[in-house]
Design an enzyme around this catalytic site. Structure first.
Site, PDB file in Angstrom:
ATOM      1  N   ASP A  43       0.827  -1.219   0.000  1.00 47.86           N
ATOM      2  CA  ASP A  43       0.000   0.000   0.000  1.00 47.86           C
ATOM      3  C   ASP A  43       0.857   1.264   0.000  1.00 47.86           C
ATOM      4  O   ASP A  43       0.398   2.337   0.388  1.00 47.86           O
ATOM      5  CB  ASP A  43      -0.947   0.007   1.203  1.00 47.86           C
ATOM      6  CG  ASP A  43      -0.200  -0.056   2.531  1.00 47.86           C
ATOM      7  OD1 ASP A  43       1.032  -0.261   2.507  1.00 47.86           O
ATOM      8  OD2 ASP A  43      -0.849   0.095   3.582  1.00 47.86           O
ATOM      9  N   HIS A 246      25.166   2.931 -16.549  1.00 46.27           N
ATOM     10  CA  HIS A 246      24.004   3.235 -15.717  1.00 46.27           C
ATOM     11  C   HIS A 246      24.152   2.665 -14.306  1.00 46.27           C
ATOM     12  O   HIS A 246      23.176   2.242 -13.687  1.00 46.27           O
ATOM     13  CB  HIS A 246      22.722   2.707 -16.376  1.00 46.27           C
ATOM     14  CG  HIS A 246      22.360   3.448 -17.628  1.00 46.27           C
ATOM     15  ND1 HIS A 246      21.458   2.970 -18.546  1.00 46.27           N
ATOM     16  CD2 HIS A 246      22.776   4.647 -18.105  1.00 46.27           C
ATOM     17  CE1 HIS A 246      21.344   3.830 -19.549  1.00 46.27           C
ATOM     18  NE2 HIS A 246      22.123   4.857 -19.294  1.00 46.27           N
ATOM     19  N   ASP A 263      27.300  11.235 -11.865  1.00 43.44           N
ATOM     20  CA  ASP A 263      26.328  11.731 -12.845  1.00 43.44           C
ATOM     21  C   ASP A 263      25.038  11.959 -12.073  1.00 43.44           C
ATOM     22  O   ASP A 263      24.350  11.001 -11.700  1.00 43.44           O
ATOM     23  CB  ASP A 263      26.144  10.682 -13.950  1.00 43.44           C
ATOM     24  CG  ASP A 263      25.242  11.167 -15.080  1.00 43.44           C
ATOM     25  OD1 ASP A 263      24.451  12.102 -14.866  1.00 43.44           O
ATOM     26  OD2 ASP A 263      25.322  10.596 -16.186  1.00 43.44           O
ATOM     27  N   ASP A 274      21.326  17.848 -15.715  1.00 46.24           N
ATOM     28  CA  ASP A 274      22.023  16.571 -15.925  1.00 46.24           C
ATOM     29  C   ASP A 274      23.520  16.882 -16.017  1.00 46.24           C
ATOM     30  O   ASP A 274      23.981  17.437 -17.009  1.00 46.24           O
ATOM     31  CB  ASP A 274      21.505  15.937 -17.213  1.00 46.24           C
ATOM     32  CG  ASP A 274      21.993  14.503 -17.407  1.00 46.24           C
ATOM     33  OD1 ASP A 274      22.755  14.011 -16.563  1.00 46.24           O
ATOM     34  OD2 ASP A 274      21.603  13.882 -18.412  1.00 46.24           O
ATOM     35  N   HIS A 353      28.399   5.526 -26.370  1.00 48.47           N
ATOM     36  CA  HIS A 353      27.130   6.257 -26.318  1.00 48.47           C
ATOM     37  C   HIS A 353      27.212   7.539 -27.133  1.00 48.47           C
ATOM     38  O   HIS A 353      28.283   7.929 -27.608  1.00 48.47           O
ATOM     39  CB  HIS A 353      26.718   6.541 -24.874  1.00 48.47           C
ATOM     40  CG  HIS A 353      27.691   7.378 -24.090  1.00 48.47           C
ATOM     41  ND1 HIS A 353      27.787   8.746 -24.225  1.00 48.47           N
ATOM     42  CD2 HIS A 353      28.612   7.034 -23.148  1.00 48.47           C
ATOM     43  CE1 HIS A 353      28.712   9.215 -23.409  1.00 48.47           C
ATOM     44  NE2 HIS A 353      29.243   8.196 -22.747  1.00 48.47           N
ATOM     45  N   HIS A 357      21.872  14.580 -25.545  1.00 42.13           N
ATOM     46  CA  HIS A 357      20.439  14.334 -25.716  1.00 42.13           C
ATOM     47  C   HIS A 357      19.691  15.605 -25.345  1.00 42.13           C
ATOM     48  O   HIS A 357      20.219  16.503 -24.681  1.00 42.13           O
ATOM     49  CB  HIS A 357      19.975  13.155 -24.850  1.00 42.13           C
ATOM     50  CG  HIS A 357      20.325  13.287 -23.384  1.00 42.13           C
ATOM     51  ND1 HIS A 357      19.627  14.089 -22.512  1.00 42.13           N
ATOM     52  CD2 HIS A 357      21.321  12.725 -22.649  1.00 42.13           C
ATOM     53  CE1 HIS A 357      20.163  14.004 -21.305  1.00 42.13           C
ATOM     54  NE2 HIS A 357      21.205  13.186 -21.368  1.00 42.13           N
ATOM     55  N   HIS A 364      15.842  12.774 -20.604  1.00 37.69           N
ATOM     56  CA  HIS A 364      15.947  12.536 -22.045  1.00 37.69           C
ATOM     57  C   HIS A 364      14.658  13.089 -22.630  1.00 37.69           C
ATOM     58  O   HIS A 364      13.653  12.391 -22.743  1.00 37.69           O
ATOM     59  CB  HIS A 364      16.122  11.046 -22.336  1.00 37.69           C
ATOM     60  CG  HIS A 364      17.476  10.537 -21.962  1.00 37.69           C
ATOM     61  ND1 HIS A 364      18.316   9.889 -22.835  1.00 37.69           N
ATOM     62  CD2 HIS A 364      18.169  10.602 -20.797  1.00 37.69           C
ATOM     63  CE1 HIS A 364      19.449   9.564 -22.237  1.00 37.69           C
ATOM     64  NE2 HIS A 364      19.375   9.994 -20.992  1.00 37.69           N
ATOM     65  N   GLU A 393      28.194  15.428 -23.517  1.00 39.85           N
ATOM     66  CA  GLU A 393      28.741  14.494 -22.534  1.00 39.85           C
ATOM     67  C   GLU A 393      29.616  13.400 -23.145  1.00 39.85           C
ATOM     68  O   GLU A 393      29.261  12.220 -23.102  1.00 39.85           O
ATOM     69  CB  GLU A 393      27.611  13.851 -21.734  1.00 39.85           C
ATOM     70  CG  GLU A 393      26.475  13.271 -22.584  1.00 39.85           C
ATOM     71  CD  GLU A 393      25.441  12.551 -21.736  1.00 39.85           C
ATOM     72  OE1 GLU A 393      25.820  11.679 -20.932  1.00 39.85           O
ATOM     73  OE2 GLU A 393      24.257  12.868 -21.888  1.00 39.85           O
ATOM     74  N   TYR A 397      35.775   4.848 -21.551  1.00 37.26           N
ATOM     75  CA  TYR A 397      35.586   3.796 -20.560  1.00 37.26           C
ATOM     76  C   TYR A 397      36.497   2.623 -20.937  1.00 37.26           C
ATOM     77  O   TYR A 397      36.269   1.953 -21.952  1.00 37.26           O
ATOM     78  CB  TYR A 397      34.125   3.357 -20.525  1.00 37.26           C
ATOM     79  CG  TYR A 397      33.172   4.532 -20.497  1.00 37.26           C
ATOM     80  CD1 TYR A 397      32.803   5.135 -19.301  1.00 37.26           C
ATOM     81  CD2 TYR A 397      32.683   5.074 -21.684  1.00 37.26           C
ATOM     82  CE1 TYR A 397      31.958   6.246 -19.276  1.00 37.26           C
ATOM     83  CE2 TYR A 397      31.838   6.179 -21.680  1.00 37.26           C
ATOM     84  CZ  TYR A 397      31.482   6.756 -20.480  1.00 37.26           C
ATOM     85  OH  TYR A 397      30.647   7.861 -20.471  1.00 37.26           O
ATOM     86  N   ARG A 414      33.668  10.574 -17.720  1.00 36.85           N
ATOM     87  CA  ARG A 414      32.653  11.300 -18.493  1.00 36.85           C
ATOM     88  C   ARG A 414      32.585  12.729 -17.974  1.00 36.85           C
ATOM     89  O   ARG A 414      32.683  12.964 -16.756  1.00 36.85           O
ATOM     90  CB  ARG A 414      31.284  10.627 -18.392  1.00 36.85           C
ATOM     91  CG  ARG A 414      30.212  11.288 -19.253  1.00 36.85           C
ATOM     92  CD  ARG A 414      28.985  10.383 -19.452  1.00 36.85           C
ATOM     93  NE  ARG A 414      28.261  10.069 -18.231  1.00 36.85           N
ATOM     94  CZ  ARG A 414      28.277   8.882 -17.633  1.00 36.85           C
ATOM     95  NH1 ARG A 414      29.022   7.897 -18.111  1.00 36.85           N
ATOM     96  NH2 ARG A 414      27.572   8.669 -16.530  1.00 36.85           N
ATOM     97  N   GLU A 416      30.038  16.030 -18.445  1.00 33.43           N
ATOM     98  CA  GLU A 416      28.725  16.390 -19.005  1.00 33.43           C
ATOM     99  C   GLU A 416      28.273  17.748 -18.492  1.00 33.43           C
ATOM    100  O   GLU A 416      28.289  18.011 -17.287  1.00 33.43           O
ATOM    101  CB  GLU A 416      27.686  15.335 -18.617  1.00 33.43           C
ATOM    102  CG  GLU A 416      26.284  15.640 -19.120  1.00 33.43           C
ATOM    103  CD  GLU A 416      25.291  14.567 -18.709  1.00 33.43           C
ATOM    104  OE1 GLU A 416      24.229  14.467 -19.353  1.00 33.43           O
ATOM    105  OE2 GLU A 416      25.580  13.821 -17.742  1.00 33.43           O
TER     106      GLU A 416
END
Length: 446
Positions: A43, A246, A263, A274, A353, A357, A364, A393, A397, A414, A416
């Site tokens: 609930d 991710h 990130d 972002d 990647h 975006h 996104h 970004e 890697y 990275r 960004e």
């Protein structure tokens, strides 16, 4: 209970623009529901977040609400929302109610959500077309089908429900691509808060902490400066975890000599930021770390230079790829020629990647990256315009492998930033946190 004042002008203007588009296409009725509640377990519900398209047209944040727009000789904007209910409000919080909603949000009419099934069939009659979100399946689609059937019965052959049904999302996606002044103001605030949170995390970092402890620093800074929520689950990735795109903040311990990639961005008035930064746990980049970091920064600078009005969406990605691929060759990660590794795609082993975006109500955000209607031929990339907001970004890697120089093993980087396209080029609105390696090291020494 009084509610804070809301500037309804941007929302009313967007509804007018959408209605004008529908009239130009022959008229019709647009129907849009906000997001339903989502259950977390038993609930307990997830914190409620309204549908972005619905909010874009209304500014209304309560659940159980529908928007109806009628485009014709006389345009109408109608809201259906929850009625006031003192007993339930004691448990669940204040409700605006239809009467106040019509006045406060500038609708031509507002009704209780309980009247939706009764009124919708008649609203559909004599409309040449129905516009709805094709992504809204399940209960929403079943309701629309039932209303269509009931409208046919009510019309008795003399009046008809819409004969054509169109997807509303592409129209709204194109509208949402170029931000107005109110949207840019919210995004600037989100960018400022997020940059401050990244700076706070850098100052707090030291060997022995867990990833989740840095996540706590980010969340604290978001909320203490007025952000309503994170725009997405924060990535705090120490060491080799940074090579997982991710990765979620976990319990890995930050170790001396490694990098940490964060990130993370907050949401202000439903608009996202972002931001990604990568920095050394001990406050000092090693030689190999600095080499790949400076390469990534150079790739971002090339992408920023290619982000301007009149440039194609993909220009920034292509610019970043050329810099990264050349750096991979220079550092011995790849073999061959620059054109060869780009054409073959071998660079994607270390950069898999895209370079950016759209950004806005969603991380996104809505909007096609190509222009023109879908056809058998590949469509050209969309041309950038002032007021568009996107991320830039690039990253690199490098997982441990026998054919990879050992000094680069398990380094993930990275960088960004959020870019607002301006008349002259683009403005990076998240530069409240350093990006230059020396400035990062200086900040971490404070």
């Amino acid at each position: 209970m009084s509610l804070p004042a809301t500037d309804i002008a941007p929302y009313a203007d967007r509804r007018r623009r959408l209605l004008a588009h529908l009239r130009a296409a022959g008229g019709g009725i647009a129907v849009l529901a906000t997001a339903p509640h989502a259950m977390r377990n038993r609930d307990t519900e997830y914190p409620y977040r309204h549908d972005s398209d619905f909010y874009y047209l209304t500014g209304f944040t309560e659940p159980d609400a529908w928007l109806v727009l009628v485009a014709g000789a006389f345009d109408r904007a109608i809201l259906f929302c929850r009625a006031r209910h003192p007993e339930q409000e004691t448990w669940e919080g204040y409700r605006c109610g239809p009467e106040l909603a019509a006045q406060r949000y500038g609708f031509d009419a507002a009704h209780a959500i309980d009247e939706l099934d009764e009124l919708m069939p008649a609203l559909l009659l004599d409309q040449p077309a129905l516009y709805r979100s094709f992504a809204a399946a399940g209960p929403v689609e079943r309701k629309l089908r039932r209303w269509q059937a009931e409208a046919e019965q009510q019309g008795r052959g003399r009046r008809q429900p819409p004969a054509h049904i169109h997807d509303l999302r592409p129209v709204l996606a194109d509208m949402r691509l170029v931000k107005d002044a109110s949207e840019i103001a919210a995004m600037r605030q989100a960018a400022r808060i997020s940059a401050g949170a990244h700076a706070r995390a850098m100052r707090a970092t030291r060997a022995g902490l867990h990833e989740y402890e840095l996540e706590a620093e980010l969340l604290y800074e978001f909320r203490r400066h007025g952000a309503q929520a994170p725009a997405y689950p924060s990535i705090v990735a120490a060491g080799a975890n940074a090579c997982v795109l991710h990765y979620a903040a976990g319990d890995t311990v930050l170790r001396d000599g490694e990098l940490v990639l964060i990130d993370a961005g907050c949401e202000v008035d439903s608009y996202a930021s972002d931001v990604t930064r990568t920095f050394p746990v001990n406050g000092h980049f090693s030689g190999p770390q600095r080499a790949l970091y400076d390469l990534t920064k150079a790739a971002q600078e090339a992408a920023v230079a290619a982000t301007a009005p009149g440039r194609a969406w993909n220009d920034a990605h292509e610019a970043a790829v050329r810099v990264l691929a050349q750096g991979m060759l220079d550092e011995g990660l790849l073999q061959g020629s620059l054109d060869g590794v780009i054409e073959s795609g071998t660079y994607t082993r270390f950069y898999m990647h895209r370079t950016g975006h759209w950004l806005g109500l969603d991380v996104h955000d809505a909007g096609d990256y190509r222009a023109g209607p879908a056809s058998g031929e590949e469509r050209p990339w969309r041309t950038l315009e002032p007021g568009m907001v996107l991320t830039i970004e690039p990253g690199i890697y490098v997982r441990a492998a026998d054919d990879v120089p050992r000094q680069f093993w398990d380094i993930g980087i990275r960088i960004e930033d959020d870019a607002l396209v301006t008349e002259e080029g683009c403005e990076l609105i998240t530069r409240g946190v350093p990006v230059d390696a020396r400035e990062i090291e200086a900040l971490m020494r404070e």
